[in-house]
Design a protein around this motif. Structure first.
Motif, PDB file in Angstrom:
ATOM      1  N   ASP A  81      80.941  33.943  21.820  1.00  0.00           N
ATOM      2  CA  ASP A  81      81.088  35.378  21.605  1.00  0.00           C
ATOM      3  C   ASP A  81      81.984  35.826  22.817  1.00  0.00           C
ATOM      4  OD1 ASP A  81      79.226  35.403  24.156  1.00  0.00           O
ATOM      5  OD2 ASP A  81      77.942  36.665  23.154  1.00  0.00           O
ATOM      6  N   PRO A  97      77.639  34.873  17.047  1.00  0.00           N
ATOM      7  CA  PRO A  97      78.899  35.204  17.167  1.00  0.00           C
ATOM      8  C   PRO A  97      79.273  36.670  17.866  1.00  0.00           C
ATOM      9  CG  PRO A  97      78.328  34.649  14.848  1.00  0.00           C
ATOM     10  CD  PRO A  97      76.947  35.027  15.693  1.00  0.00           C
ATOM     11  N   GLY A  98      80.292  36.732  18.588  1.00  0.00           N
ATOM     12  CA  GLY A  98      80.597  38.171  18.970  1.00  0.00           C
ATOM     13  C   GLY A  98      81.434  38.784  18.030  1.00  0.00           C
ATOM     14  N   SER A 158      73.840  36.933  15.906  1.00  0.00           N
ATOM     15  CA  SER A 158      75.059  37.845  16.480  1.00  0.00           C
ATOM     16  C   SER A 158      74.719  37.972  18.026  1.00  0.00           C
ATOM     17  CB  SER A 158      74.724  39.164  15.870  1.00  0.00           C
ATOM     18  OG  SER A 158      75.734  39.997  16.230  1.00  0.00           O
ATOM     19  N   ALA A 159      75.647  38.308  18.439  1.00  0.00           N
ATOM     20  CA  ALA A 159      75.654  38.915  19.866  1.00  0.00           C
ATOM     21  C   ALA A 159      74.593  40.211  20.024  1.00  0.00           C
ATOM     22  CB  ALA A 159      77.064  39.338  20.583  1.00  0.00           C
ATOM     23  N   THR A 177      79.940  38.135  25.961  1.00  0.00           N
ATOM     24  CA  THR A 177      79.580  39.458  25.843  1.00  0.00           C
ATOM     25  C   THR A 177      78.538  39.948  26.626  1.00  0.00           C
ATOM     26  OG1 THR A 177      80.188  39.291  23.433  1.00  0.00           O
ATOM     27  CG2 THR A 177      79.061  41.225  24.232  1.00  0.00           C
ATOM     28  N   SER A 180      75.168  31.446  22.009  1.00  0.00           N
ATOM     29  CA  SER A 180      76.443  32.148  22.099  1.00  0.00           C
ATOM     30  C   SER A 180      77.950  31.769  21.836  1.00  0.00           C
ATOM     31  CB  SER A 180      76.226  33.149  23.100  1.00  0.00           C
ATOM     32  OG  SER A 180      75.003  33.920  23.385  1.00  0.00           O
TER      33      SER A 180
END
Length: 255
Positions: free
Chosen positions: A248, A180-181, A137-138, A251, A246
């Protein structure tokens, strides 16, 4: 573009809904053979014919063992493991988080990837285009106020990924993490709603605050994540390993 995915044998955890379902569908469109598991039995039943499935809690090692045996039998081997399973975990200040909520978040978001990988690797070693993709994750690269269990687990996923990439490189098995963001969908909405409630503000204000940290000012789609996973699993991604990628919208930080 021919990704050379046709016929690949793919196991996706938590593939009945959301991001997992997008990953399953993307592999199917490319001609892969797919097996998936989930804790949501009703959603498993909605999967297309031909997709192997198992009602499994990936935090329970005995259930993972039974699932892996069923997956390998159904697919006739294994080329790709996508460790997608995860939960949002609790939202709150550290002194208010129940220990069992912390434990459950790390079990599902991090330990489940160990549970699956340790059993998958012996099968992956038998192939010349084998890969593992772990969902981070972000939050795996920034501190995340009020979401400490989730952030800790997702940082752990990156360390796990990079360690496995080194360990398995000589066997030709590549290992990468996807970060993911803000992903469009019900789960992201629930996370923002929980943070809004915790901070005494509205969902709209919390959503705007979230976007203030993202340079592209938009949600990522589950299909965008799936497309990156397809590439990493394809013959075109054969030299990419040990990466935390990333997806995202750039971010910069989380709070």
């Amino acid at each position: 573009m021919d990704l050379g995915i046709n016929g690949l044998r793919v196991l996706v955890t938590a593939g009945a809904n959301g991001i997992g379902r997008a990953i399953v569908d993307a592999f199917l469109e490319e001609g892969a053979r797919v097996f998936t598991c989930d804790v949501d039995g009703a959603s498993l039943e909605s999967l297309p014919p031909g997709v192997g499935r198992s009602l499994t809690d990936v935090g329970e090692r005995d259930q993972v063992a039974a699932m892996m045996e069923a997956a390998v039998a159904d697919l006739g081997g294994l080329d790709v493991l996508v460790n997608n399973a995860g939960i949002a975990g609790p939202t709150g200040r550290i002194e208010d988080i129940a220990p069992e909520e912390w434990d459950r978040c790390l079990t599902v978001c991090l330990t489940s990837q160990f549970n699956c990988a340790r059993l998958a690797v012996p099968y992956l070693r038998a192939n010349d285009n084998a890969s593992i993709v772990n969902l981070s994750s972000a939050a795996g690269k920034f501190g995340f106020a009020l979401r400490s269990p989730y952030a800790a687990a997702k940082w752990g996923v990156i360390g796990f990924t990079k360690s496995l990439a080194i360990e398995l490189g000589e066997a030709g098995i590549r290992v990468n993490a996807i970060l993911p963001g803000l992903v469009a969908g019900d789960r992201q909405r629930r996370v923002l709603e929980a943070k809004a409630q915790q901070q005494g503000t509205s969902f709209a204000d919390m959503e705007a605050r979230a976007f203030s940290f993202v340079s592209m000012k938009e949600y990522v789609t589950a299909r965008q994540l799936a497309d990156q996973i397809l590439f990493l699993s394809s013959h075109r991604g054969r030299t990419i390993s040990g990466q935390a990628i990333s997806i995202d919208g750039d971010t910069r930080m989380l709070s």
